[in-house]
Design a protein around this motif. Structure first.
Motif, PDB file in Angstrom:
ATOM      1  N   ILE A  97     -22.793 -25.465 -48.593  1.00 29.27           N
ATOM      2  CA  ILE A  97     -23.418 -25.592 -47.276  1.00 29.27           C
ATOM      3  C   ILE A  97     -23.719 -27.051 -46.972  1.00 29.27           C
ATOM      4  O   ILE A  97     -23.425 -27.549 -45.881  1.00 29.27           O
ATOM      5  N   ALA A  98     -24.290 -27.763 -47.926  1.00 27.45           N
ATOM      6  CA  ALA A  98     -24.626 -29.174 -47.728  1.00 27.45           C
ATOM      7  C   ALA A  98     -23.382 -30.016 -47.469  1.00 27.45           C
ATOM      8  O   ALA A  98     -23.407 -30.935 -46.643  1.00 27.45           O
ATOM      9  N   GLN A  99     -22.315 -29.672 -48.145  1.00 27.05           N
ATOM     10  CA  GLN A  99     -21.078 -30.430 -47.994  1.00 27.05           C
ATOM     11  C   GLN A  99     -20.471 -30.257 -46.601  1.00 27.05           C
ATOM     12  O   GLN A  99     -19.912 -31.196 -46.045  1.00 27.05           O
ATOM     13  N   HIS A 100     -20.583 -29.058 -46.032  1.00 25.15           N
ATOM     14  CA  HIS A 100     -19.902 -28.768 -44.778  1.00 25.15           C
ATOM     15  C   HIS A 100     -20.804 -28.743 -43.542  1.00 25.15           C
ATOM     16  O   HIS A 100     -20.302 -28.652 -42.421  1.00 25.15           O
ATOM     17  N   ALA A 101     -22.099 -28.838 -43.713  1.00 24.83           N
ATOM     18  CA  ALA A 101     -23.021 -28.801 -42.574  1.00 24.83           C
ATOM     19  C   ALA A 101     -22.734 -29.886 -41.537  1.00 24.83           C
ATOM     20  O   ALA A 101     -22.832 -29.618 -40.334  1.00 24.83           O
ATOM     21  N   PRO A 102     -22.384 -31.107 -41.929  1.00 32.18           N
ATOM     22  CA  PRO A 102     -22.130 -32.144 -40.911  1.00 32.18           C
ATOM     23  C   PRO A 102     -20.955 -31.831 -39.970  1.00 32.18           C
ATOM     24  O   PRO A 102     -20.865 -32.408 -38.889  1.00 32.18           O
ATOM     25  N   LEU A 103     -20.080 -30.921 -40.363  1.00 28.87           N
ATOM     26  CA  LEU A 103     -18.935 -30.609 -39.500  1.00 28.87           C
ATOM     27  C   LEU A 103     -19.368 -30.045 -38.154  1.00 28.87           C
ATOM     28  O   LEU A 103     -18.729 -30.302 -37.134  1.00 28.87           O
ATOM     29  N   TYR A 104     -20.450 -29.288 -38.143  1.00 27.45           N
ATOM     30  CA  TYR A 104     -20.947 -28.746 -36.880  1.00 27.45           C
ATOM     31  C   TYR A 104     -21.399 -29.870 -35.954  1.00 27.45           C
ATOM     32  O   TYR A 104     -21.111 -29.854 -34.751  1.00 27.45           O
ATOM     33  N   GLU A 105     -22.107 -30.843 -36.503  1.00 26.05           N
ATOM     34  CA  GLU A 105     -22.577 -31.967 -35.698  1.00 26.05           C
ATOM     35  C   GLU A 105     -21.407 -32.796 -35.188  1.00 26.05           C
ATOM     36  O   GLU A 105     -21.384 -33.207 -34.023  1.00 26.05           O
ATOM     37  N   ILE A 106     -20.427 -33.019 -36.033  1.00 25.33           N
ATOM     38  CA  ILE A 106     -19.244 -33.782 -35.626  1.00 25.33           C
ATOM     39  C   ILE A 106     -18.511 -33.052 -34.505  1.00 25.33           C
ATOM     40  O   ILE A 106     -18.115 -33.668 -33.502  1.00 25.33           O
ATOM     41  N   ALA A 107     -18.351 -31.748 -34.660  1.00 18.71           N
ATOM     42  CA  ALA A 107     -17.675 -30.962 -33.619  1.00 18.71           C
ATOM     43  C   ALA A 107     -18.445 -31.024 -32.301  1.00 18.71           C
ATOM     44  O   ALA A 107     -17.848 -31.202 -31.235  1.00 18.71           O
ATOM     45  N   ALA A 108     -19.760 -30.893 -32.367  1.00 15.38           N
ATOM     46  CA  ALA A 108     -20.576 -30.957 -31.157  1.00 15.38           C
ATOM     47  C   ALA A 108     -20.446 -32.323 -30.492  1.00 15.38           C
ATOM     48  O   ALA A 108     -20.345 -32.417 -29.254  1.00 15.38           O
ATOM     49  N   LEU A 109     -20.436 -33.398 -31.276  1.00 16.28           N
ATOM     50  CA  LEU A 109     -20.283 -34.745 -30.709  1.00 16.28           C
ATOM     51  C   LEU A 109     -18.914 -34.929 -30.060  1.00 16.28           C
ATOM     52  O   LEU A 109     -18.799 -35.544 -28.990  1.00 16.28           O
ATOM     53  N   LEU A 110     -17.882 -34.389 -30.675  1.00 20.47           N
ATOM     54  CA  LEU A 110     -16.547 -34.473 -30.074  1.00 20.47           C
ATOM     55  C   LEU A 110     -16.490 -33.701 -28.762  1.00 20.47           C
ATOM     56  O   LEU A 110     -15.921 -34.179 -27.773  1.00 20.47           O
ATOM     57  N   PHE A 111     -17.081 -32.516 -28.749  1.00 18.24           N
ATOM     58  CA  PHE A 111     -17.122 -31.748 -27.504  1.00 18.24           C
ATOM     59  C   PHE A 111     -17.903 -32.507 -26.432  1.00 18.24           C
ATOM     60  O   PHE A 111     -17.537 -32.501 -25.259  1.00 18.24           O
TER      61      PHE A 111
END
Length: 91
Positions: free
Chosen positions: A21-35
């Protein structure tokens, strides 16, 4: 993100799942920033809500939900008492 959500449930024991979870949690933030950069506001909202909901569910699953609102704590304690009373009445 769908693959990550599907994989996290089967990520092993609690420490392994927490590391995943810790390893992949930032992907949500990155996706939101790209959107957000693409002005896709609906996707920004749904992505951030998905991350928030997933973090809450992960906390429930691992028992790491911390309530710091006294009113929420009281509601939780009241609910737990009511549940215990109901369980006792059914036995």
């Amino acid at each position: 993100m769908d693959v990550i959500d599907a994989t996290r449930a089967a990520a092993g024991n609690d420490p392994e799942r927490a590391a995943f979870i810790a390893q992949h949690a930032p992907l949500y933030e990155i996706a939101a920033l790209l959107f957000q950069q693409q002005e896709r506001n609906e996707e920004v909202f749904f992505t951030s809500e998905r991350a928030r909901a997933r973090a809450f569910l992960d906390g429930l699953a691992t028992g790491e939900v911390a309530l710091n609102d006294d009113e929420a704590v009281k509601l939780l304690l009241d609910w737990q008492k009511a549940y215990a009373s109901r369980q006792a009445a059914q036995d």
